[in-house]
Motif scaffolding. Sequence first.
Motif, mmCIF file in Angstrom:
data_model
loop_
_atom_site.group_PDB
_atom_site.id
_atom_site.type_symbol
_atom_site.label_atom_id
_atom_site.label_comp_id
_atom_site.label_asym_id
_atom_site.label_seq_id
_atom_site.Cartn_x
_atom_site.Cartn_y
_atom_site.Cartn_z
ATOM 1 N N PHE A 34 0.656 -1.159 -0.045
ATOM 2 C CA PHE A 34 0.034 -0.041 -0.023
ATOM 3 C C PHE A 34 0.624 1.119 0.113
ATOM 4 N N LEU A 35 0.341 2.321 -0.341
ATOM 5 C CA LEU A 35 0.795 3.712 -0.083
ATOM 6 C C LEU A 35 -0.044 4.049 0.958
ATOM 7 N N MET A 36 0.235 4.398 1.985
ATOM 8 C CA MET A 36 -0.467 4.934 3.180
ATOM 9 C C MET A 36 -0.353 6.400 3.278
ATOM 10 N N THR A 37 -1.421 7.099 3.343
ATOM 11 C CA THR A 37 -1.347 8.592 3.608
ATOM 12 C C THR A 37 -2.450 8.902 4.736
ATOM 13 N N VAL A 38 -2.422 10.011 5.139
ATOM 14 C CA VAL A 38 -3.354 10.706 6.438
ATOM 15 C C VAL A 38 -4.033 11.929 5.853
ATOM 16 N N GLU A 39 -5.034 12.240 6.126
ATOM 17 C CA GLU A 39 -5.432 13.509 6.037
ATOM 18 C C GLU A 39 -6.298 14.058 7.143
ATOM 19 N N LEU A 40 -6.418 15.189 7.478
ATOM 20 C CA LEU A 40 -7.006 15.942 8.556
ATOM 21 C C LEU A 40 -8.159 16.331 8.178
ATOM 22 N N GLY A 41 -9.347 15.807 8.770
ATOM 23 C CA GLY A 41 -10.777 16.285 8.073
ATOM 24 C C GLY A 41 -11.481 16.870 9.570
ATOM 25 N N GLU A 42 -12.664 17.614 9.195
ATOM 26 C CA GLU A 42 -13.506 17.979 10.072
ATOM 27 C C GLU A 42 -14.589 16.904 10.476
ATOM 28 N N ASN A 43 -14.836 16.664 11.794
ATOM 29 C CA ASN A 43 -16.150 16.140 12.200
ATOM 30 C C ASN A 43 -17.117 16.783 12.036
ATOM 31 N N ASP A 44 -18.348 16.367 11.635
ATOM 32 C CA ASP A 44 -19.528 17.312 12.096
ATOM 33 C C ASP A 44 -19.697 18.024 13.198
ATOM 34 N N LYS A 45 -20.146 19.180 13.015
ATOM 35 C CA LYS A 45 -20.208 19.928 14.469
ATOM 36 C C LYS A 45 -21.030 19.418 15.214
ATOM 37 N N ASP A 46 -21.999 18.731 14.899
ATOM 38 C CA ASP A 46 -23.252 18.208 15.670
ATOM 39 C C ASP A 46 -22.783 16.781 16.179
ATOM 40 N N ALA A 47 -21.546 16.132 15.691
ATOM 41 C CA ALA A 47 -21.288 14.807 15.923
ATOM 42 C C ALA A 47 -21.209 14.493 17.509
ATOM 43 N N LYS A 48 -21.872 13.412 17.919
ATOM 44 C CA LYS A 48 -21.666 13.306 19.437
ATOM 45 C C LYS A 48 -21.535 11.759 19.564
ATOM 46 N N VAL A 60 -8.916 12.153 11.712
ATOM 47 C CA VAL A 60 -7.706 11.774 10.840
ATOM 48 C C VAL A 60 -8.224 10.613 9.857
ATOM 49 N N GLN A 61 -8.238 10.777 8.631
ATOM 50 C CA GLN A 61 -8.675 9.661 7.802
ATOM 51 C C GLN A 61 -7.128 9.185 7.297
ATOM 52 N N VAL A 62 -7.222 7.868 7.749
ATOM 53 C CA VAL A 62 -5.818 7.178 6.937
ATOM 54 C C VAL A 62 -6.350 6.246 5.674
ATOM 55 N N LYS A 63 -5.658 6.422 4.564
ATOM 56 C CA LYS A 63 -6.112 5.831 3.294
ATOM 57 C C LYS A 63 -4.673 4.938 2.985
ATOM 58 N N TYR A 64 -5.238 3.845 2.650
ATOM 59 C CA TYR A 64 -4.264 2.700 2.161
ATOM 60 C C TYR A 64 -4.632 2.477 0.607
ATOM 61 N N LYS A 65 -3.608 2.948 -0.184
ATOM 62 C CA LYS A 65 -3.984 2.657 -1.614
ATOM 63 C C LYS A 65 -3.433 1.518 -2.213
ATOM 64 N N VAL A 66 -3.874 0.628 -2.773
ATOM 65 C CA VAL A 66 -3.350 -0.660 -3.148
ATOM 66 C C VAL A 66 -2.281 -0.230 -4.372
ATOM 67 N N GLN A 67 -1.119 -0.744 -3.954
ATOM 68 C CA GLN A 67 -0.021 -0.829 -5.080
ATOM 69 C C GLN A 67 -0.037 -2.144 -5.733
ATOM 70 N N SER A 68 -0.244 -3.013 -4.858
ATOM 71 C CA SER A 68 -0.153 -4.664 -5.355
ATOM 72 C C SER A 68 -0.691 -5.406 -4.514
ATOM 73 N N ALA A 69 -1.190 -6.558 -4.924
ATOM 74 C CA ALA A 69 -1.656 -7.753 -3.944
ATOM 75 C C ALA A 69 -0.419 -8.638 -4.060
ATOM 76 N N GLN A 117 3.976 15.484 14.143
ATOM 77 C CA GLN A 117 4.849 15.413 13.119
ATOM 78 C C GLN A 117 4.845 14.008 12.720
ATOM 79 N N LEU A 118 4.469 13.303 12.976
ATOM 80 C CA LEU A 118 4.086 11.885 12.454
ATOM 81 C C LEU A 118 3.122 11.877 11.512
ATOM 82 N N LEU A 119 1.897 12.494 11.895
ATOM 83 C CA LEU A 119 0.756 12.370 10.992
ATOM 84 C C LEU A 119 1.175 13.630 9.734
ATOM 85 N N SER A 120 1.858 14.356 10.004
ATOM 86 C CA SER A 120 2.498 15.612 8.785
ATOM 87 C C SER A 120 3.312 14.931 8.050
#
Length: 160
Positions: A34-48, A60-69, A117-120
């Motif tokens: 995989f190519l693993m990446t992360v993105e910072l996103g906002e939770n819905d302001k009403d999320a409980k 944090v959204q962690v994405k695992y993009k398939v490079q090969s099986a 720093q890790l997530l960046s």
Amino acid sequence: MSVSFADLDMSGGDFDLAQVSDAFVTLPAGLYNFLMTVELGENDKDAKFKDGSPRPPYRVQVKYKVQSAVELAEGATPPKEGTVHSEFFDYSQDGLKFFKKKMEMIAEVIGTTNVTQLLSGLEAGLPITAAVVHRSYKDKDTGETKIQAQVSDNGFTING
């Protein structure tokens, strides 16, 4: 007045079904590059949380993009290269506990235990090899047994 599909202008003409992206794919169990990446996103302001308390403002959204099986369960159809599997975690000490073991392995390679720093450092991507495992669960609304794929902490190695 009604409009038929034949009357629509689809961005300059017709397109083939192969041009339509897959919306959701459950990765077969197995070992992947995989190519693993992360993105910072906002939770819905009403999320409980279930107890009614507010969720943290960010996730944090962690994405695992398939490079090969590398190796799949017998009879499994390999996913297309570029297929993405995602995981979400609240950006908090409590939320990141589910991602901590992988972050510890990454920290060894990157050379810091500072979470920001890790997530960046992961925003640009990190090549990894990881096992995908399946977990069965019962859907609370339908009672139907479903399968969820997850990237295991076991068999997780960093290639970069």
